[in-house]
Design an enzyme around this catalytic site. Structure first.
Site, PDB file in Angstrom:
ATOM      1  N   THR A 158       0.848  -1.190   0.000  1.00 25.50           N
ATOM      2  CA  THR A 158       0.000   0.000   0.000  1.00 25.50           C
ATOM      3  C   THR A 158       0.886   1.243   0.000  1.00 25.50           C
ATOM      4  O   THR A 158       2.017   1.225   0.486  1.00 25.50           O
ATOM      5  CB  THR A 158      -0.952   0.027   1.206  1.00 25.50           C
ATOM      6  OG1 THR A 158      -0.205   0.191   2.419  1.00 25.50           O
ATOM      7  CG2 THR A 158      -1.776  -1.244   1.279  1.00 25.50           C
TER       8      THR A 158
ATOM      9  N   ALA B   6       2.261   2.663  -2.621  1.00 27.81           N
ATOM     10  CA  ALA B   6       3.438   2.233  -3.390  1.00 27.81           C
ATOM     11  C   ALA B   6       3.808   3.176  -4.531  1.00 27.81           C
ATOM     12  O   ALA B   6       4.706   2.861  -5.311  1.00 27.81           O
ATOM     13  CB  ALA B   6       3.205   0.826  -3.947  1.00 27.81           C
TER      14      ALA B   6
ATOM     15  N   GLY C 285       7.790   7.608  -2.424  1.00 28.35           N
ATOM     16  CA  GLY C 285       8.679   7.393  -1.297  1.00 28.35           C
ATOM     17  C   GLY C 285       9.150   5.965  -1.102  1.00 28.35           C
ATOM     18  O   GLY C 285       9.535   5.281  -2.052  1.00 28.35           O
TER      19      GLY C 285
ATOM     20  N   TYR D 255      -0.354  10.772  15.717  1.00 25.09           N
ATOM     21  CA  TYR D 255       0.495   9.913  14.903  1.00 25.09           C
ATOM     22  C   TYR D 255       1.224   8.890  15.774  1.00 25.09           C
ATOM     23  O   TYR D 255       1.230   7.683  15.480  1.00 25.09           O
ATOM     24  CB  TYR D 255       1.507  10.756  14.125  1.00 25.09           C
ATOM     25  CG  TYR D 255       2.443   9.939  13.267  1.00 25.09           C
ATOM     26  CD1 TYR D 255       2.009   9.402  12.065  1.00 25.09           C
ATOM     27  CD2 TYR D 255       3.755   9.703  13.667  1.00 25.09           C
ATOM     28  CE1 TYR D 255       2.855   8.641  11.270  1.00 25.09           C
ATOM     29  CE2 TYR D 255       4.605   8.943  12.887  1.00 25.09           C
ATOM     30  CZ  TYR D 255       4.154   8.414  11.693  1.00 25.09           C
ATOM     31  OH  TYR D 255       4.995   7.657  10.926  1.00 25.09           O
TER      32      TYR D 255
END
Length: 293
Positions: free
Chosen positions: A8, A10, A13, A165
């Site tokens: 995922t 993809a 980065g 996060y």
């Protein structure tokens, strides 16, 4: 052995680096992206770089439970086996709290509920593999997460992008352990679940978000001192392809080796709480045939 690998996030980065390196090894890569044109360009780029034509695309908006359900339905229709699932997509959000169309806080949606639902709906394909591997992405920032408030998992009462996060990445570790335990209890010992962190890698991650003045400055000042994205992605590539970890499950990895996550807020009760919460949030989008608890 050639593996079928879903990654995922993809198209950018470290996700793109993982896809390219694993394609070079000859594996069949399923690229997840959100934008078709961009995904098509990345697919062509990887094919040209690696000479590997076995690159497929799936599209989904990971901020949408319905879109994830559609993507996993498509994958189940087109593939009978999935050898590796790399839940790579993730992000830190803006300084102002925001929610998805489902009313879910975006950090939790992308970093926790999305990989949970993807894994749940594709678990049967992973069980069909001779050595299925679930690889979830955490972060070293889990170490600074405040004590989770299980009465405020949408951060309505108290929100900051950095703590949301960090907390989401703490939950990722706990959920990965739970997957490992369930698979072990069901005697699916050929399927493993591990979690990794990339360290501080110099990618575009977090650079476009407005996280507040101080956090924005921290991200920009730290960028020149970070490791390369290739080094950051190397642990996920190792977990996806190395025979050394084929029987290792429920562990936390960084820099190509097992590490110890911070356990300050951990308990089996808290692990079960976040699992039950994810089950409740995704209840209308999960495959009803699975007996997981």
């Amino acid at each position: 052995m050639k593996k079928t690998i879903l990654i995922t996030g993809a198209t950018d980065g470290m996700g793109k680096i993982m896809a390219t390196e694993l394609a070079l090894q000859g594996h069949h890569i399923i690229l997840h992206g959100r934008n078709k044109e961009k995904a098509d360009n990345v697919k062509l780029d990887i094919q040209q770089q690696t000479g590997n034509e076995n690159i497929d695309i799936v599209l989904a908006d990971l901020f949408s439970l319905d879109s994830i359900k559609s993507m996993t339905d498509e994958i189940k229709q087109n593939y009978s086996v999935l050898d590796v699932l790399i839940n790579n997509a993730g992000a830190i959000m803006d300084k102002e709290r925001s929610v998805t169309s489902d009313g879910l806080e975006k950090t939790m949606m992308l970093n926790v509920y999305a990989p949970f639902l993807i894994t749940y709906n594709l678990i049967d394909l992973l069980k069909n593999s001779k050595q299925g591997r679930i690889i979830n992405t955490s972060s070293g920032t889990h170490r600074v997460a405040s004590k989770p408030n299980f009465n405020d998992l949408q951060f309505e009462q108290k929100y900051s992008p950095s703590n949301a996060y960090a907390t989401s990445k703490l939950f990722t570790i706990w959920l990965t352990r739970h997957w490992s335990q369930i698979l072990n209890n069901q005697e699916h010992h050929h399927v493993t679940a591990n979690v990794w962190h990339p360290g501080a890698a110099a990618t575009s991650f977090g650079q476009a978000n407005d996280k507040g003045f101080i956090n924005n400055m921290v991200f920009k000042v730290a960028l020149p001192f970070m490791s390369t994205p290739e080094k950051g992605a190397s642990t996920a590539i190792y977990l996806a392809s190395s025979p050394e970890v084929r029987h290792v499950s429920g562990k936390f990895f960084g820099k190509l080796k097992e590490e110890k996550p911070r356990e300050k807020h951990y308990s089996e009760v808290n692990e079960q709480k976040i699992w039950d919460h994810c089950m409740q949030v995704t209840s209308d989008y999960r495959m009803p045939s699975l007996s997981l608890s």
